[in-house]
Design an enzyme around this catalytic site. Structure first.
Site, PDB file in Angstrom:
ATOM      1  N   PRO A 156     -10.563  69.942  73.419  1.00 44.92           N
ATOM      2  CA  PRO A 156     -11.662  69.152  73.984  1.00 44.92           C
ATOM      3  C   PRO A 156     -11.495  69.075  75.498  1.00 44.92           C
ATOM      4  CG  PRO A 156     -10.020  67.717  72.986  1.00 44.92           C
ATOM      5  CD  PRO A 156      -9.618  69.112  72.648  1.00 44.92           C
ATOM      6  N   GLN A 207     -14.135  64.498  68.699  1.00 48.15           N
ATOM      7  CA  GLN A 207     -13.013  63.689  69.157  1.00 48.15           C
ATOM      8  C   GLN A 207     -13.491  62.297  69.582  1.00 48.15           C
ATOM      9  OE1 GLN A 207     -10.790  63.915  73.036  1.00 48.15           O
ATOM     10  NE2 GLN A 207      -9.167  64.768  71.723  1.00 48.15           N
ATOM     11  N   CYS A 250      -5.577  61.775  76.707  1.00 52.01           N
ATOM     12  CA  CYS A 250      -6.268  61.784  78.002  1.00 52.01           C
ATOM     13  C   CYS A 250      -5.482  60.972  79.030  1.00 52.01           C
ATOM     14  CB  CYS A 250      -7.672  61.207  77.864  1.00 52.01           C
ATOM     15  SG  CYS A 250      -8.590  61.200  79.436  1.00 52.01           S
ATOM     16  N   LYS A 261      -4.530  64.160  68.808  1.00 54.63           N
ATOM     17  CA  LYS A 261      -4.022  64.904  69.960  1.00 54.63           C
ATOM     18  C   LYS A 261      -3.210  63.943  70.822  1.00 54.63           C
ATOM     19  CE  LYS A 261      -5.402  68.429  73.322  1.00 54.63           C
ATOM     20  NZ  LYS A 261      -4.709  68.008  74.533  1.00 54.63           N
ATOM     21  N   ASN A 309       0.146  72.906  72.803  1.00 53.33           N
ATOM     22  CA  ASN A 309      -0.863  72.923  73.860  1.00 53.33           C
ATOM     23  C   ASN A 309      -0.179  72.773  75.213  1.00 53.33           C
ATOM     24  OD1 ASN A 309      -2.962  70.511  75.315  1.00 53.33           O
ATOM     25  ND2 ASN A 309      -3.611  72.612  75.086  1.00 53.33           N
ATOM     26  N   GLY A 310      -0.676  73.517  76.189  1.00 55.61           N
ATOM     27  CA  GLY A 310      -0.169  73.402  77.556  1.00 55.61           C
ATOM     28  C   GLY A 310       0.261  74.729  78.142  1.00 55.61           C
ATOM     29  N   ASP A 311      -0.382  75.128  79.239  1.00 55.49           N
ATOM     30  CA  ASP A 311      -0.024  76.340  79.982  1.00 55.49           C
ATOM     31  C   ASP A 311      -0.100  77.604  79.137  1.00 55.49           C
ATOM     32  OD1 ASP A 311       0.314  74.834  82.223  1.00 55.49           O
ATOM     33  OD2 ASP A 311       2.477  75.175  82.439  1.00 55.49           O
ATOM     34  N   ARG A 337      -7.438  74.807  79.633  1.00 56.61           N
ATOM     35  CA  ARG A 337      -7.850  75.452  80.887  1.00 56.61           C
ATOM     36  C   ARG A 337      -7.731  76.969  80.838  1.00 56.61           C
ATOM     37  NH1 ARG A 337      -4.193  72.522  85.073  1.00 56.61           N
ATOM     38  NH2 ARG A 337      -2.816  72.530  83.248  1.00 56.61           N
TER      39      ARG A 337
END
Length: 381
Positions: A56, A118, A157, A196, A257-259, A282
């Site tokens: 999201p 979400q 978030c 998440k 999740n991440g990079d 991203r």
């Protein structure tokens, strides 16, 4: 110069194609080079053949972008975050005269399934009531054809306006409340509930494994772990060992999740952490083909990056869908950042981005993109 249709006929082909556009990540995962299918939920199970999900992304993962990512290999997508309290309060508007922003964000079309909506919030009762409305597909402003396949709870978030209200990643500081929220939502619906989370609030309170176990015990069917703390926001570098610790702590599926910006990143994350799949944020902005690339790697196929003309064919189709759904004024305004991301890495991208930001309508966007593609050296990717 308008975009030339003749430059849009190339297609992405898979197989043994020689040349520098081929990408074959060296990373392999334990299961013979291919990830097992991810399945979560009992009553209404959701199946992800490659374990690939689009995260999201507020202001980014609208319906047009979600559909692009699904077509290019994402097994699962998640809506932009929806305020549970706002959705509940909007139902109380007299005569239904209040414009429901939440209702539009939460609406799901049949071709988007499997997809989650979400919710964010810190009050179990509001979270449960909002989840019930989503499952029933009955709320003010609903334009969706179907209910979501699952409900996702936002506990990651990091933005101040969210955490200042005790929502998002601020919930990680109150494990007991985490359990109450997940239990309330899980008891309110029959569809699966996912959560998440982040590694923790800060470096001194990395509690993702504890939070994960609480979520599982309260009824969560799957978790996604962003391996940064709230304090880190989106700083470069993630602590993958946190994902590994979460995976060891629970028996439900875990997405890392991440990079993740390439198939090599995805496969190495799975190897290092044992996570069941990955959720990409991203890394998909301007490059939804990342899902195709990872699918190819998991299936043992070669992968060729799309040529610029192919890249912008997809981009402009996305923009047209945004305009169809939101109107030209809003659609064009929101499309500019997407097109700017699609320009990354191309010669002349900086100048093109500047012109895109000044474009007044769709025709001007097409003109800028067409001139950029026409100016590129032969073979640039």
């Amino acid at each position: 110069m308008l975009f030339s249709p003749k430059r849009l006929t190339n297609t992405v082909r898979y197989g043994k194609i020689k040349g520098r556009n081929n990408v074959r990540p060296s990373g392999r995962i334990a299961n013979g080079g291919r990830m097992s299918t991810v399945r979560f939920g009992d009553t209404s199970p959701v199946i992800l053949p490659h374990g690939l999900a689009l995260a999201p992304l507020a202001g980014v993962s609208d319906r047009a972008f979600r559909r692009v990512c699904r077509r290019l290999g994402a097994d699962f997508t998640v809506s932009e975050m929806v305020s549970a309290k706002a959705l509940c309060y909007e139902q109380k508007a007299k005569g239904g005269k209040v414009r429901s922003v939440s209702g539009a964000l939460a609406s799901v079309m049949a071709d988007e399934l499997p997809m989650a909506v979400q919710l964010f919030g810190s009050e179990p009762d509001f979270m449960a009531e909002a989840a019930r409305m989503l499952e029933a597909n009955d709320y003010l402003g609903c334009v969706g054809e179907v209910p979501p396949a699952s409900i996702d709870i936002n506990m990651g978030c990091p933005v101040r306006k969210i955490t200042a209200n005790g929502e998002g990643s601020a919930l990680l500081r109150d494990p007991a409340l985490v359990g109450r929220i997940v239990r309330a939502v899980s008891d309110a619906v029959r569809i699966p509930v996912t959560v998440k989370i982040r590694a923790g609030w800060d470096k001194d309170s990395i509690n993702a494994p504890e939070i994960a176990k609480i979520c599982e015990d309260a009824g969560a069917a799957m978790l996604c772990v962003h391996a940064r703390t709230r304090e880190q926001m989106y700083e470069p570098g993630v602590e993958r060992s946190v994902i590994a610790r979460v995976k060891a702590a629970v028996s439900i599926p875990v997405l890392g999740n991440g990079d993740i910006y390439s198939a090599a990143d995805a496969l190495s994350m799975m190897e290092e952490t044992g996570c069941d799949g990955v959720m990409i944020a991203r890394g998909a902005m301007g490059n939804p083909w990342i899902f195709s690339e990872i699918c190819a790697a998991l299936d043992g196929r070669d992968y060729r990056r799309p040529a610029p003309a192919e890249r912008f064919e997809v981009a402009l189709a996305q923009v047209r869908e945004m305009i169809d759904e939101k109107g030209e004024r809003v659609g064009v305004a929101e499309a500019k950042k997407h097109l700017a991301w699609y320009c990354r890495g191309l010669e002349g991208a900086a100048a093109a981005r500047g012109r895109l930001m000044l474009a007044r309508d769709y025709a001007e966007l097409v003109s800028v993109v067409g001139e950029l593609v026409a100016s590129l050296p032969e073979g640039e990717s």
